[in-house]
Structures are given as C-alpha cells and as structure tokens.
Design a protein around this motif. Structure first.
Motif, PDB file in Angstrom:
ATOM      1  N   PRO A  37       0.819  -1.222   0.000  1.00  0.00           N
ATOM      2  CA  PRO A  37       0.000   0.000   0.000  1.00  0.00           C
ATOM      3  C   PRO A  37       0.850   1.268   0.000  1.00  0.00           C
ATOM      4  O   PRO A  37       1.979   1.288   0.502  1.00  0.00           O
ATOM      5  N   VAL A  38       0.281   2.320  -0.563  1.00  0.00           N
ATOM      6  CA  VAL A  38       0.966   3.609  -0.689  1.00  0.00           C
ATOM      7  C   VAL A  38       0.195   4.650   0.122  1.00  0.00           C
ATOM      8  O   VAL A  38      -1.033   4.614   0.188  1.00  0.00           O
ATOM      9  N   ARG A  39       0.922   5.561   0.742  1.00  0.00           N
ATOM     10  CA  ARG A  39       0.267   6.663   1.459  1.00  0.00           C
ATOM     11  C   ARG A  39       0.747   7.988   0.888  1.00  0.00           C
ATOM     12  O   ARG A  39       1.907   8.121   0.474  1.00  0.00           O
ATOM     13  N   ILE A  40      -0.161   8.947   0.844  1.00  0.00           N
ATOM     14  CA  ILE A  40       0.174  10.297   0.416  1.00  0.00           C
ATOM     15  C   ILE A  40       0.094  11.203   1.636  1.00  0.00           C
ATOM     16  O   ILE A  40      -0.976  11.392   2.218  1.00  0.00           O
ATOM     17  N   ALA A  58      -5.209  10.211  -5.069  1.00  0.00           N
ATOM     18  CA  ALA A  58      -5.219   8.895  -4.418  1.00  0.00           C
ATOM     19  C   ALA A  58      -6.189   7.951  -5.120  1.00  0.00           C
ATOM     20  O   ALA A  58      -5.882   6.764  -5.328  1.00  0.00           O
ATOM     21  N   PHE A  61      -4.478   6.970  -8.453  1.00  0.00           N
ATOM     22  CA  PHE A  61      -3.292   6.129  -8.246  1.00  0.00           C
ATOM     23  C   PHE A  61      -3.661   4.727  -7.791  1.00  0.00           C
ATOM     24  O   PHE A  61      -2.998   3.754  -8.151  1.00  0.00           O
ATOM     25  N   ALA A  62      -4.705   4.614  -6.986  1.00  0.00           N
ATOM     26  CA  ALA A  62      -5.117   3.298  -6.494  1.00  0.00           C
ATOM     27  C   ALA A  62      -5.472   2.373  -7.660  1.00  0.00           C
ATOM     28  O   ALA A  62      -5.152   1.180  -7.646  1.00  0.00           O
ATOM     29  N   GLN A  67      -2.861  -0.842  -5.940  1.00  0.00           N
ATOM     30  CA  GLN A  67      -2.590  -0.942  -4.504  1.00  0.00           C
ATOM     31  C   GLN A  67      -3.472   0.077  -3.778  1.00  0.00           C
ATOM     32  O   GLN A  67      -3.832   1.112  -4.351  1.00  0.00           O
ATOM     33  N   VAL A  69      -4.276   3.234  -1.803  1.00  0.00           N
ATOM     34  CA  VAL A  69      -3.570   4.504  -1.639  1.00  0.00           C
ATOM     35  C   VAL A  69      -4.377   5.354  -0.673  1.00  0.00           C
ATOM     36  O   VAL A  69      -5.535   5.686  -0.941  1.00  0.00           O
ATOM     37  N   SER A  94       6.783   3.947  -1.166  1.00  0.00           N
ATOM     38  CA  SER A  94       5.482   3.704  -0.541  1.00  0.00           C
ATOM     39  C   SER A  94       4.953   4.932   0.192  1.00  0.00           C
ATOM     40  O   SER A  94       3.797   4.965   0.600  1.00  0.00           O
TER      41      SER A  94
END
Length: 329
Positions: A37-40, A58, A61-62, A67, A69, A94
């Motif tokens: 998973p990615v976080r902004i 987000a 990008f998800a 993944q 986000v 990430s």
C-alpha cells in the motif's frame, strides 16, 4: 598450468549466465512497484486545497498502481511535519508527499528543519498552480481593495489577516500586500485554511490571502467575498474579480503550487512510474474539470523540469522572505 585458462573461461561463462538470470529478475523487481500500500502525506488539515488534490490523486493512483492509496493528514509547522515524515520514510516509493511551495520554498527560510527539502525529498512532478485570492467575510463592509487599504491606513495594526501557518504562501501574501500598500496588519496563523475560514466567516479575523483551491467552496457558498486575485490575470472561475494590479496594488502577487515528492533515494524506476501515472491522471477529463473548478492551472512536467522549478522557487521565496522581513513569530 593449462587448467587456469579453462577455469577463467568457466568463470566468465558462469558470470554471463548469472547476469542473464539476474537481468529479468531485476526488471521484474522494478515492474513490481509498488508491492505494498501507498500513502500520500498531506501537511494540512482535511478539507483544504492540498487535501482535496491529494484525495483526487489517491483515487486515480489506487487504480493505476493496483494498490490501496491512503491520504494521511499531518498538519502543522507550515506543512513541514508531513514533509519530514516523508523524508525519513523508507525509500521504496510507498510514502509520497503532496507538497506546496509553503513547505518546499518558504518555511525552510523561517523554521529550523531536521531535514533538507532539496536533498531529502525527490521531486516527481507538478500537480497544479493556484492563484491566491484576497478574501474577507461576506459581512465585511469592504467591497474593494481600495476601501480595505484606506481603512487599514486609517487604523494601523488594527486589522488581522489569517494564514494556514507561519511560512505559508498565505503568510507571504499578507506580508507582501502590507509592504506594497504601506500598511500594517497582525498575522494570525492557523493549522490549515479550513480552520482559518471558521474565524474569518465568524468575524474574528478581517481577511486572508488564500489559495483558490481552499477558498473557492466558501466563495461559491457566499460565505467569503473575494476582493482581488493575486495573479497576473483574472481566473476564469472568478471572472468578475479583479487582479491586485487592476486594483492598484503591484508587487504582491503570490500563488500556491502543489507538487508530488517522494523520499530521496527511491529507485529511479519507481520515480519515473509515479511521474507517468501523475501525468496520465492530470490528463483525465474529470481531474482537469475538478482542478479548473478550484481556479487552478495544470502544467505537467517531467522530473528534471520540476526539480529545477523546485530549486528556483526555493531561491525566489528566500529572497522574498528577506525583503519582507518575515519572521517565525
């Protein structure tokens, strides 16, 4: 010893075989980004312009990165709390940062930071540029910049202007306006534009130089009155609102730009992938429509061009901070 050349030949052939095996494995590893998973990270509170754009990206990008986000709000210290967390994160791509020139170009000249915004954060791409707009509460008696300036000159130091924090572009805008008009106002910093709006609408603060991305919703709702746009030209979303120059004030134009960054040292392939996905997201009709509605302009940039812009803005705002005599109160 005839066997030595044979051994060397075998070693070379073995090395070549290993390289043939390793090459596709390396390519597979690069193409696997992201594998979690990615976080902004957002340095402002929920509901503000940065938060709105971060959640917009987000969602895109998800889908593109396949993944989850998530947006993580870490307001305070002129967006630098979120920036420091990104700078100190694992450099695996990430953790992303949706930054503004507040944290990247202004705050570093006012605050003592535990990271270097030019060395510890890798630029990915420009998201949007938003003009700042001078707003007053709808109940304010001032209908124009001229009326406001006249009142400020009549009562030096009696007026207050809000910002989303010390070192924010709203802070710079307020100080630049005071310098250009020969007036004085008290700076009242908040932990984000949405919190500042509460006090402006309630009449506790007289004015604010906010980004259109943050202020537009309250303007359209009739809760904030725009007096002037701090830009070279009027914004299509506020066609009847003059620029500061049209209102007789020059040298006080300050905009807010939003850019995507990642932890320095992130693999180049991941940075390039993020730039591609950002560019494709910004070309989508719904994204363009949303940013346009916020009064923004979209100018996709490659990594190198945005990195150069980031550095030049750092230098430009450093001079502006010195010229206005801004301090971290």
């Amino acid at each position: 010893m005839p066997f030595q050349p044979l051994l060397r030949g075998a070693a070379v052939r073995g090395l070549a075989a290993l390289l043939l095996i390793a090459a596709p494995l390396a390519a597979a590893a690069q193409s696997a980004y992201p594998d979690k998973p990615v976080r902004i990270m957002v340095g402002a509170s929920a509901g503000g312009g940065t938060d709105i754009l971060a959640r917009l990206l987000a969602d895109k990008f998800a889908v593109a990165l396949k993944q989850p986000v998530v947006v993580e709000n870490r307001p305070g210290a002129s967006n630098t709390i979120a920036a420091e967390l990104t700078a100190r994160a694992a450099n695996d791509g990430s953790t992303l940062l949706l930054a503004t020139n507040t944290g990247q170009a202004v705050a570093p000249h006012l605050l003592k930071l535990k990271y270097d915004p030019l060395k510890d954060l890798q630029p990915v791409g420009l998201v949007a540029v938003m003009p700042n707009v001078l707003v007053v509460p709808q109940a304010s008696p001032y209908q124009s910049v001229g009326e406001l300036v006249a009142a400020m000159r009549a009562k030096p130091g009696a007026f207050r202007y809000a910002s989303s924090g010390i070192g924010s572009t709203q802070h710079v805008g307020g100080e630049a306006f005071a310098l250009a008009t020969g007036t004085k106002a008290i700076h009242v910093p908040y932990r984000g534009s949405s919190q500042a709006h509460i006090d402006i609408i309630g009449g506790q603060v007289e004015m604010m130089f906010d980004s259109t991305s943050s202020a537009m919703q309250q303007i359209k709702a009739g809760k904030l009155r725009p007096l002037a746009v701090a830009a070279a030209k009027r914004t299509p979303e506020l066609p009847d609102v003059p620029t500061l120059a049209e209102s007789g004030v020059t040298g006080a134009d300050v905009n807010t730009w939003y850019g995507l960054f990642v932890t320095a040292g992130t693999p180049r392939a991941a940075v390039e992938r993020l730039n591609v996905e950002l560019t494709q997201s910004l070309r989508m009709a719904d994204v363009q429509e949303r940013i346009k509605a916020l009064g923004g302009e979209i100018t996709p940039m490659d990594i190198a061009t945005f990195a150069e812009m980031n550095r030049s803005e750092f230098e430009r705002y450093g001079k502006l901070v010195r010229d206005t005599g801004m301090r971290a109160e």
